[in-house]
Enzyme design. Structure first.
Site, PDB file in Angstrom:
ATOM      1  N   GLU A  85       0.722  -1.268   0.346  1.00  0.00           N
ATOM      2  CA  GLU A  85       0.450  -0.342   0.547  1.00  0.00           C
ATOM      3  C   GLU A  85       0.806   1.209   0.006  1.00  0.00           C
ATOM      4  O   GLU A  85       1.786   1.079   0.667  1.00  0.00           O
ATOM      5  CB  GLU A  85      -1.021  -0.327   1.570  1.00  0.00           C
ATOM      6  CG  GLU A  85      -2.442   1.760   1.202  1.00  0.00           C
ATOM      7  CD  GLU A  85      -2.931   0.664   3.049  1.00  0.00           C
ATOM      8  OE1 GLU A  85      -2.828   0.676   2.980  1.00  0.00           O
ATOM      9  OE2 GLU A  85      -3.723   2.134   3.296  1.00  0.00           O
ATOM     10  N   ASP A 288       4.805 -13.524  13.143  1.00  0.00           N
ATOM     11  CA  ASP A 288       3.354 -13.975  12.636  1.00  0.00           C
ATOM     12  C   ASP A 288       2.888 -13.127  12.827  1.00  0.00           C
ATOM     13  O   ASP A 288       2.260 -13.015  13.751  1.00  0.00           O
ATOM     14  CB  ASP A 288       3.134 -15.116  13.184  1.00  0.00           C
ATOM     15  CG  ASP A 288       1.451 -16.052  13.032  1.00  0.00           C
ATOM     16  OD1 ASP A 288       1.057 -15.464  13.187  1.00  0.00           O
ATOM     17  OD2 ASP A 288       1.644 -16.973  13.027  1.00  0.00           O
ATOM     18  N   HIS A 385      -2.439  10.738  -0.262  1.00  0.00           N
ATOM     19  CA  HIS A 385      -2.995   9.355  -0.493  1.00  0.00           C
ATOM     20  C   HIS A 385      -2.988   8.983  -1.944  1.00  0.00           C
ATOM     21  O   HIS A 385      -2.199   8.781  -2.723  1.00  0.00           O
ATOM     22  CB  HIS A 385      -4.157   9.033  -0.239  1.00  0.00           C
ATOM     23  CG  HIS A 385      -4.290   7.870   0.564  1.00  0.00           C
ATOM     24  ND1 HIS A 385      -4.523   6.388  -0.499  1.00  0.00           N
ATOM     25  CD2 HIS A 385      -3.316   6.807   1.487  1.00  0.00           C
ATOM     26  CE1 HIS A 385      -4.436   5.276   0.089  1.00  0.00           C
ATOM     27  NE2 HIS A 385      -3.583   5.665   1.262  1.00  0.00           N
TER      28      HIS A 385
HETATM   29  P1  NDP Z   1       9.507 -22.269  17.395  1.00  0.00           P
HETATM   30  O1  NDP Z   1       9.721 -23.346  17.880  1.00  0.00           O
HETATM   31  O2  NDP Z   1      10.237 -22.442  15.634  1.00  0.00           O
HETATM   32  O3  NDP Z   1      11.168 -21.699  17.652  1.00  0.00           O
HETATM   33  C1  NDP Z   1      11.755 -20.951  18.867  1.00  0.00           C
HETATM   34  C2  NDP Z   1      12.311 -22.465  20.037  1.00  0.00           C
HETATM   35  O4  NDP Z   1      13.863 -21.531  19.712  1.00  0.00           O
HETATM   36  C3  NDP Z   1      12.432 -22.155  21.488  1.00  0.00           C
HETATM   37  O5  NDP Z   1      11.858 -23.600  21.335  1.00  0.00           O
HETATM   38  C4  NDP Z   1      14.160 -22.426  21.573  1.00  0.00           C
HETATM   39  O6  NDP Z   1      14.596 -23.912  21.005  1.00  0.00           O
HETATM   40  C5  NDP Z   1      14.424 -21.656  20.593  1.00  0.00           C
HETATM   41  N1  NDP Z   1      15.370 -20.341  20.989  1.00  0.00           N
HETATM   42  C6  NDP Z   1      16.624 -20.254  21.513  1.00  0.00           C
HETATM   43  N2  NDP Z   1      17.430 -18.747  21.650  1.00  0.00           N
HETATM   44  C7  NDP Z   1      16.741 -19.170  22.423  1.00  0.00           C
HETATM   45  C8  NDP Z   1      16.414 -17.401  23.211  1.00  0.00           C
HETATM   46  N3  NDP Z   1      16.804 -16.293  23.110  1.00  0.00           N
HETATM   47  N4  NDP Z   1      14.799 -17.434  23.292  1.00  0.00           N
HETATM   48  C9  NDP Z   1      13.768 -18.470  23.376  1.00  0.00           C
HETATM   49  N5  NDP Z   1      13.715 -19.511  22.147  1.00  0.00           N
HETATM   50  C10 NDP Z   1      14.757 -19.587  22.015  1.00  0.00           C
HETATM   51  O7  NDP Z   1       8.975 -21.109  17.330  1.00  0.00           O
HETATM   52  P2  NDP Z   1       7.774 -20.717  18.083  1.00  0.00           P
HETATM   53  O8  NDP Z   1       8.133 -21.230  19.805  1.00  0.00           O
HETATM   54  O9  NDP Z   1       8.582 -19.154  18.494  1.00  0.00           O
HETATM   55  O10 NDP Z   1       6.806 -20.742  17.351  1.00  0.00           O
HETATM   56  C11 NDP Z   1       6.765 -19.981  16.226  1.00  0.00           C
HETATM   57  C12 NDP Z   1       6.192 -20.206  15.607  1.00  0.00           C
HETATM   58  O11 NDP Z   1       5.019 -20.977  15.782  1.00  0.00           O
HETATM   59  C13 NDP Z   1       5.507 -18.667  14.660  1.00  0.00           C
HETATM   60  O12 NDP Z   1       6.052 -19.833  13.256  1.00  0.00           O
HETATM   61  C14 NDP Z   1       3.770 -19.376  14.097  1.00  0.00           C
HETATM   62  O13 NDP Z   1       3.818 -18.614  13.119  1.00  0.00           O
HETATM   63  C15 NDP Z   1       3.774 -20.261  14.365  1.00  0.00           C
HETATM   64  N6  NDP Z   1       2.590 -21.375  14.369  1.00  0.00           N
HETATM   65  C16 NDP Z   1       0.950 -19.543  15.372  1.00  0.00           C
HETATM   66  C17 NDP Z   1       0.555 -20.391  16.520  1.00  0.00           C
HETATM   67  C18 NDP Z   1      -0.864 -19.546  17.275  1.00  0.00           C
HETATM   68  O14 NDP Z   1      -0.008 -18.161  16.343  1.00  0.00           O
HETATM   69  N7  NDP Z   1      -2.052 -19.772  17.020  1.00  0.00           N
HETATM   70  C19 NDP Z   1      -0.075 -22.299  16.293  1.00  0.00           C
HETATM   71  C20 NDP Z   1       1.029 -23.187  16.258  1.00  0.00           C
HETATM   72  C21 NDP Z   1       1.969 -21.779  15.423  1.00  0.00           C
HETATM   73  P3  NDP Z   1      15.539 -24.745  22.053  1.00  0.00           P
HETATM   74  O15 NDP Z   1      15.121 -24.084  24.101  1.00  0.00           O
HETATM   75  O16 NDP Z   1      15.008 -26.166  21.792  1.00  0.00           O
HETATM   76  O17 NDP Z   1      16.787 -23.918  21.273  1.00  0.00           O
END
Ligand code: NDP
Length: 442
Positions: A85, A288, A385
């Site tokens: 936009e 997201d 706009h």
């Molecule tokens: P991910 O599971 O992809 O990644 C998060 C992971 O990153 C953590 O679990 C952790 O894993 C790792 N990590 C590394 N460094 C850090 C840090 N400093 N702080 C926190 N975590 C860290 O993503 P999310 O759990 O955040 O989920 C987001 C995704 O889920 C988006 O793509 C979204 O679109 C999707 N989604 C959204 C929904 C909704 O909004 N209703 C429903 C379902 C999915 P580790 O501890 O193992 O290193």
């Protein structure tokens, strides 16, 4: 960084795209690969797209602009914004310039606390079921955290539980709803996946404790414990424009705020304007944005009526704006470390945490809103706009290169920003001009 990052890049809009890249590369240490991303050369490849989603058939591009002039808590930010936009990027940059001259935005954000919901049915007496769940609080926390020990190690994880008993909605079966909330610190992740893992993980223990049956186990997008807030305070004199004194412009902005507070029809459009900025920045930063949208609108309804996410009032010679909304963002997770364009945009943002990003987004939302209500409460938005929209109309009519601007200017001068008028203008050109305007062989 090779030089101090400033978001005050005077004349940036007048530079060629190559010159803009040079400026960014110099200031942010962008390398050739980063620049190739911006140029679309090394953009998201079909192979990677195929790994990201199902039934992939290609990739899809959007214009990427930079929101300029933003200053939040004394730090300058360049904000990559992916949006189709016209006027969104210009509005944020313009508003941020006025606010920076008044001292910039002040922002704060809550800790990254999210809620995971577990829905329980067939539990018998709700008071007794609630008591049993609270009695097992420590065991439930330990179980939830056992599914993600690394999150606990970095200072996050499941911190608490809460049991909510909700009146039964209308329907044939009258059992009140019993919902267990897991209160989870997700650190720098948006958190959906880890929350869902924990919610699913504790469900069998909740069933065992209560004799009930669990159905849904998923995060809530009403992230109302993870709010970001931004404020700004602009001296009235700084608002003077369109041959109107600042006090009159401020009155228009105040009236816009009152209108949105009183009327959901207006509040919806007020908030759409805010989300113009936030969504654009969210897409560019790999967030997201559906989750942000869902959270924002649910929060806007928290007192039973849909309300504006930002408000404006006049206080002792200053216009004061304030925004507050849920901001479930991540600097890790989802596509953030996967999508090559997002990585360049994260470099440009130059942030260190998801909380910092939340404050920027809140300020972007308030800046966007300021630009909109300032125009709406005074001369209206169509003038500005349509001038920007005219370029899009010129392209639709077939104009290319320098001629886009020329045809757009003619459309605005004619006061008739329509594709058919643009075609008419192109048709009136000489054959040579026509080739230049459309980049065709005639
Ligand atoms: P991910 O599971 O992809 O990644 C998060 C992971 O990153 C953590 O679990 C952790 O894993 C790792 N990590 C590394 N460094 C850090 C840090 N400093 N702080 C926190 N975590 C860290 O993503 P999310 O759990 O955040 O989920 C987001 C995704 O889920 C988006 O793509 C979204 O679109 C999707 N989604 C959204 C929904 C909704 O909004 N209703 C429903 C379902 C999915 P580790 O501890 O193992 O290193």
């Amino acid at each position: 960084m090779s030089e101090t990052v400033t978001s005050r890049l005077a004349g940036f809009h007048k530079l060629s795209m190559v010159a803009r890249h040079e400026k960014l590369a110099q200031m942010l240490n962008l390398d050739d690969a980063d620049l190739a991303q911006l140029q679309g050369i090394g953009a998201l490849q079909p192979g990677l797209a195929n790994q990201m989603i199902e039934n992939a058939v290609g990739t899809f591009s959007l214009p990427l602009g930079l929101g300029l002039n933003l200053q939040v808590n004394g730090k300058d930010y360049l904000v990559p914004m992916a949006v189709e936009e016209p006027s969104v990027v210009a509005a944020v940059s313009f508003a941020s310039k006025i606010v920076r001259e008044a001292g910039g935005f002040t922002a704060e954000t809550d800790e990254p606390i999210m809620v995971g919901q577990v829905q329980l049915t067939g539990y018998g007496d709700p008071t007794e079921a609630t008591r049993k769940i609270y009695a097992a609080r420590e065991a439930l926390l330990a179980l939830a955290n056992s599914f993600h020990p690394s999150m606990v190690k970095r200072g996050g994880g499941c911190r608490d539980i809460e049991v909510r008993v909700l009146p039964a909605p209308e329907g044939p079966r009258g059992e009140p709803l019993l919902v267990v909330h897991l209160i989870i610190d997700t650190q720098d992740a948006m958190g959906a996946n880890l929350i869902n893992t924990m919610a699913e993980g504790v469900a069998p223990l909740i069933e065992q404790l209560t004799g009930g049956r669990v159905f849904l186990r998923i995060l809530s997008n009403l992230a109302d414990r993870r709010l970001a807030r931004a404020t700004c305070r602009i001296p009235l004199e700084a608002l003077a424009d369109f041959d109107m004194p600042g006090s009159v412009i401020a009155e228009g902005i105040y009236q816009a705020s009152r209108f949105a507070l009183a009327d959901p029809y207006r509040a919806a459009t007020h908030n759409k304007g805010i989300m113009n900025g936030i969504d654009s920045a969210a897409i560019a930063a790999g967030q997201d944005w559906r989750a942000i949208e869902a959270g924002a609108h649910a929060f806007a309804c928290r007192d039973g009526q849909y309300r504006p996410l930002s408000t404006w009032h006049v206080d002792e010679g200053f216009l004061v704006g304030r925004i507050e909304l849920p901001m479930a963002l991540g600097t890790v997770g989802g596509p953030i470390k996967v999508h090559p364009g997002v990585q360049v945009n994260m470099k440009i943002l130059n942030i260190t945490s998801a909380r910092e990003l939340s404050m920027i987004f809140a300020a972007v939302g308030l800046a966007q809103n300021f630009a909109a209500v300032r125009a709406l409460g005074s001369i209206g938005i169509q003038k500005g706009h349509m001038a920007l929209h005219a370029r899009c109309v010129a392209v639709t009519a077939g104009a290319r290169g320098d001629w886009v601007e020329k045809i757009a200017e003619l459309l605005v001068t004619a006061g008739h920003v329509k594709v058919e008028k643009a075609r008419e203008l192109i048709a009136s050109l000489s054959e040579e001009d026509f080739r230049a305007a459309t980049g065709t062989e005639g």
